[in-house]
Design a protein around this motif. Structure first.
Motif, short mmCIF file in Angstrom:
data_model
loop_
_atom_site.label_atom_id
_atom_site.label_comp_id
_atom_site.label_asym_id
_atom_site.label_seq_id
_atom_site.Cartn_x
_atom_site.Cartn_y
_atom_site.Cartn_z
N PHE A 344 62.09 56.39 81.93
CA PHE A 344 62.43 56.05 83.32
C PHE A 344 62.12 57.26 84.19
N VAL A 345 61.42 57.04 85.27
CA VAL A 345 60.96 58.17 86.09
C VAL A 345 61.27 57.94 87.55
N ARG A 346 61.65 58.99 88.25
CA ARG A 346 61.69 58.95 89.70
C ARG A 346 60.90 60.12 90.26
N ARG A 347 59.83 59.80 90.97
CA ARG A 347 58.96 60.85 91.51
C ARG A 347 59.15 60.97 93.01
N GLN A 348 59.33 62.18 93.49
CA GLN A 348 59.33 62.43 94.93
C GLN A 348 58.46 63.66 95.18
N TYR A 354 61.58 65.60 90.84
CA TYR A 354 61.10 64.75 89.76
C TYR A 354 62.22 64.63 88.74
N LYS A 355 62.40 63.42 88.27
CA LYS A 355 63.44 63.20 87.27
C LYS A 355 62.91 62.20 86.27
N LYS A 356 62.97 62.56 85.01
CA LYS A 356 62.51 61.64 83.99
C LYS A 356 63.49 61.65 82.84
N LEU A 397 69.34 57.80 86.23
CA LEU A 397 68.41 58.46 87.15
C LEU A 397 69.02 58.74 88.52
N GLU A 398 70.20 58.19 88.78
CA GLU A 398 70.78 58.31 90.12
C GLU A 398 71.22 59.75 90.40
N ASP A 399 71.15 60.14 91.65
CA ASP A 399 71.59 61.48 92.02
C ASP A 399 73.10 61.63 91.91
#
Lengths: 430, 164
Positions: A344-348, A354-356, A397-399
């Motif tokens: 699961f990835v969140r790219r900014q 970046y969070k994976k 993945l949430e902040d």
């Protein structure tokens, strides 16, 4: 009881403290092939950059050895270990006897293996002396080439950039940080470094070092010539285990240890970058050559040398680094090549975040965090404790993900509370 | 050994503790002046909500076997042998975030602006920590474990729920 510790860094010093905590009478001797009391090895890049002075690198207070009645032997190398006589042989031929031995000799930088590597101006960047030698060259040097895009090479490059030098990283693989990141995060970090003035070139390797006695340049494998006055080799480290090669102490990737950090010889222990331990995620034997692991191994080996019988749970790959204010944390298994993993990835990329997370079945096995690293340790705890995360997959993945969301899962785990004080227990009492 | 305890039943999640903590660790130690400081005041304690939306105050637990001490590459974290508190020497901290990486509670916070890690020091210079003094519902308690247990048992309403 005579305790002998070979090595005076994270593992050695932690072992000494652990032994003294349990045995105030035994004789402790520490041997180091360097000429300094224990210093913070990871801070030699801060020293090189000028953000830390030499006196601030001391790992322990000035009287540490005296206060703990430790005999410190500096500038001496142990050539061989003779477990059958319980002795070690020093480089000057002298022998020392022991009842309990800890081998914490660390590692040495790997070489490039090219012609001209004996010239002055090439450094592996492992010791304080390396940093001092580089500092001597800085006044007349302009250009630094770093071969290898790993953490040590990048840290040296980052330090030298802060010193105002022209720094270029040359990597054989298609990207930097190939051991601890994935493509997207490596691209992000690379872009950040380049924006801050560090050049990066990929797909290239050195063929020959140019110059007379001193480094003047490099011939690359594409036949291109580059001028430089300093070369940093960041190709990883190999364990310093020559001292046991003719003994019955078994080696593989490193010196093989059991769950008590004991070698195959009962009264000989190993810890730190020379010790092969079990990887917590893969279950395979490996060397996780990290300060954190070395310190923990030293402490547990020390306790066991003094008779405690404490198990070492295994090592885990975990790295944290900060370049020009951009924090990067990599935990566990992140370079997924095979099937059977979920990512699961969140790219900014615009704001360098970046969070994976990498899952295998119901277990978290890897995490990459760039930019926002808060709560990184909560992920590490989930990996370390092999927590079934099937119920919380969608919030990882949430902040706003943090310890409160997983406290029940973690606190069920055996051994978790042992590391926690009562202050923690009572939070959940009511 | 005096510790910080939380009676979560009393916590209303008002976050007065966060403000008090940030002010106490600011340069001026005054709410309004601290807002103008550069870098601004930051709290070392936080109040979160768990998956059942139950309020959940979090701060350094001063672990028995702290991961952060092993992880610190600059020798900046140590355990006080007398008080048992896990203390960061902020002058030695280089902001490598190793402690942030290993803290299972996520209570060490990276202060990028200061390049140091922030963590609860139980306001060692004060008689009681600022968060405890600021808590309007007395959910925070600073003292010995046995006294905290006694206090909980004195409250009829929680008696049945507390396992002491």
């Amino acid at each position: 009881m005579d305790y002998l510790i070979i090595g005076n860094c994270a593992s050695g010093v932690n072992a000494v403290e652990a032994i003294r905590g349990k045995d105030q009478k035994g004789k402790i001797t520490v041997i180091s092939d360097e000429n300094y009391p224990a210093y913070c090895r990871c801070l030699i890049s801060n020293y090189l950059a000028g953000t830390r002075k030499e006196k601030d690198l001391l790992l322990k207070e000035k009287n540490f050895y005296q206060d703990n009645s430790i005999e410190l032997i500096l500038n001496k190398k142990v050539e061989s270990v003779k477990p059958e006589n319980k002795r070690v042989v020093l480089s000057d031929g002298k022998e020392l006897k022991y009842d309990r031995l800890l081998i914490a000799t660390g590692g040495s930088p790997k070489f490039l293996g090219v012609e001209g590597e004996d010239k002055y101006g090439i450094f592996g960047f492992r010791t304080l002396n390396d940093a001092k030698e580089i500092l001597k060259l800085i006044p007349r040097a302009k250009k630094v080439l770093v071969f290898g895009g790993g953490l040590i090479g990048l840290k040296a490059g980052y330090a030298l950039k802060q010193k105002g030098m022209d720094v270029e990283i040359i990597v054989k693989s298609p990207r930097i940080l190939s051991q601890v990141t994935d493509n997207d995060s490596a691209e992000m970090v690379g872009r950040w470094l380049m924006e801050n003035g560090i050049k990066i070139r990929t797909g290239l390797a050195p063929k020959k070092i140019l110059g007379n006695k001193k480094v003047e340049g490099v011939l690359l494998d594409n036949e291109e010539k580059m001028n430089c006055q300093v070369i940093i080799i960041g190709k990883g480290v190999r364990p310093n285990m020559d001292l046991v090669k003719d003994s019955k102490i078994q080696t593989h990737w490193g010196i093989i240890t059991n769950q008590y950090l004991q070698t195959n010889v009962e009264n000989v222990y190993a810890g730190g970058d020379v010790a092969e331990t079990t990887d917590l995620i893969t279950g395979e034997p490996t060397i996780n050559a990290l300060w954190t692991a070395a310190a923990e191994q030293g402490r547990i080996a020390g306790l066991n040398m003094a008779g405690e019988g404490k198990k070492y749970p295994g090592s885990i790959a975990a790295n944290s680094i900060d370049f020009f204010g951009l924090p990067i944390i990599s935990l566990g298994y992140v370079r997924v090549k095979e099937k059977g993993y979920e990512e699961f990835v969140r790219r900014q990329p615009g704001i360098y975040q970046y969070k994976k997370i990498v899952l295998k079945g119901n277990r978290l096995v890897g995490v990459i965090l760039v930019g926002n690293i808060e709560n990184a340790g909560v992920y590490l705890a989930l990996i370390r404790r092999k927590v079934d995360i099937s119920g919380i997959k969608d919030i990882l993945l949430e902040d706003w993900f943090d310890y409160s969301k997983v406290s029940e899962l973690l606190e069920q785990k055996e051994g978790f509370r042992e590391t926690v004080s009562l202050q923690g227990d009572l939070v959940k009492m009511a | 050994m005096k510790r910080l305890f939380v009676d979560v039943e009393r916590c209303l999640s008002c976050r007065s503790c966060e403000i008090a903590c940030a002010v106490e660790h600011s340069q001026s130690k005054d709410l309004f002046s601290s807002l103008k400081e550069e870098p601004g005041p930051r709290s070392r304690t936080k109040v979160e909500r768990d998956t059942k939306l139950q309020t959940f105050p979090l701060q350094c637990r001063h672990c028995e076997e702290p991961y952060c001490i092993d992880a610190c590459i600059s020798g900046a974290v140590s355990k006080d042998p007398e008080t048992g508190l896990v203390i960061l020497d902020e002058d030695k901290c280089v902001g490598c975030w190793m402690c942030v990486m290993v803290c299972p509670f996520g209570v060490i916070r990276p202060a990028k602006e200061k390049k140091i890690a922030l963590r609860c020091d139980l306001c060692q210079d004060n008689e009681i920590p600022a968060c405890v003094a600021a808590c309007p519902t007395k959910a925070l308690f600073f003292g010995e474990l046995k006294d905290f247990k006694k206090k909980l048992l004195e409250r009829k309403d929680t008696k049945s729920k507390v396992k002491v």
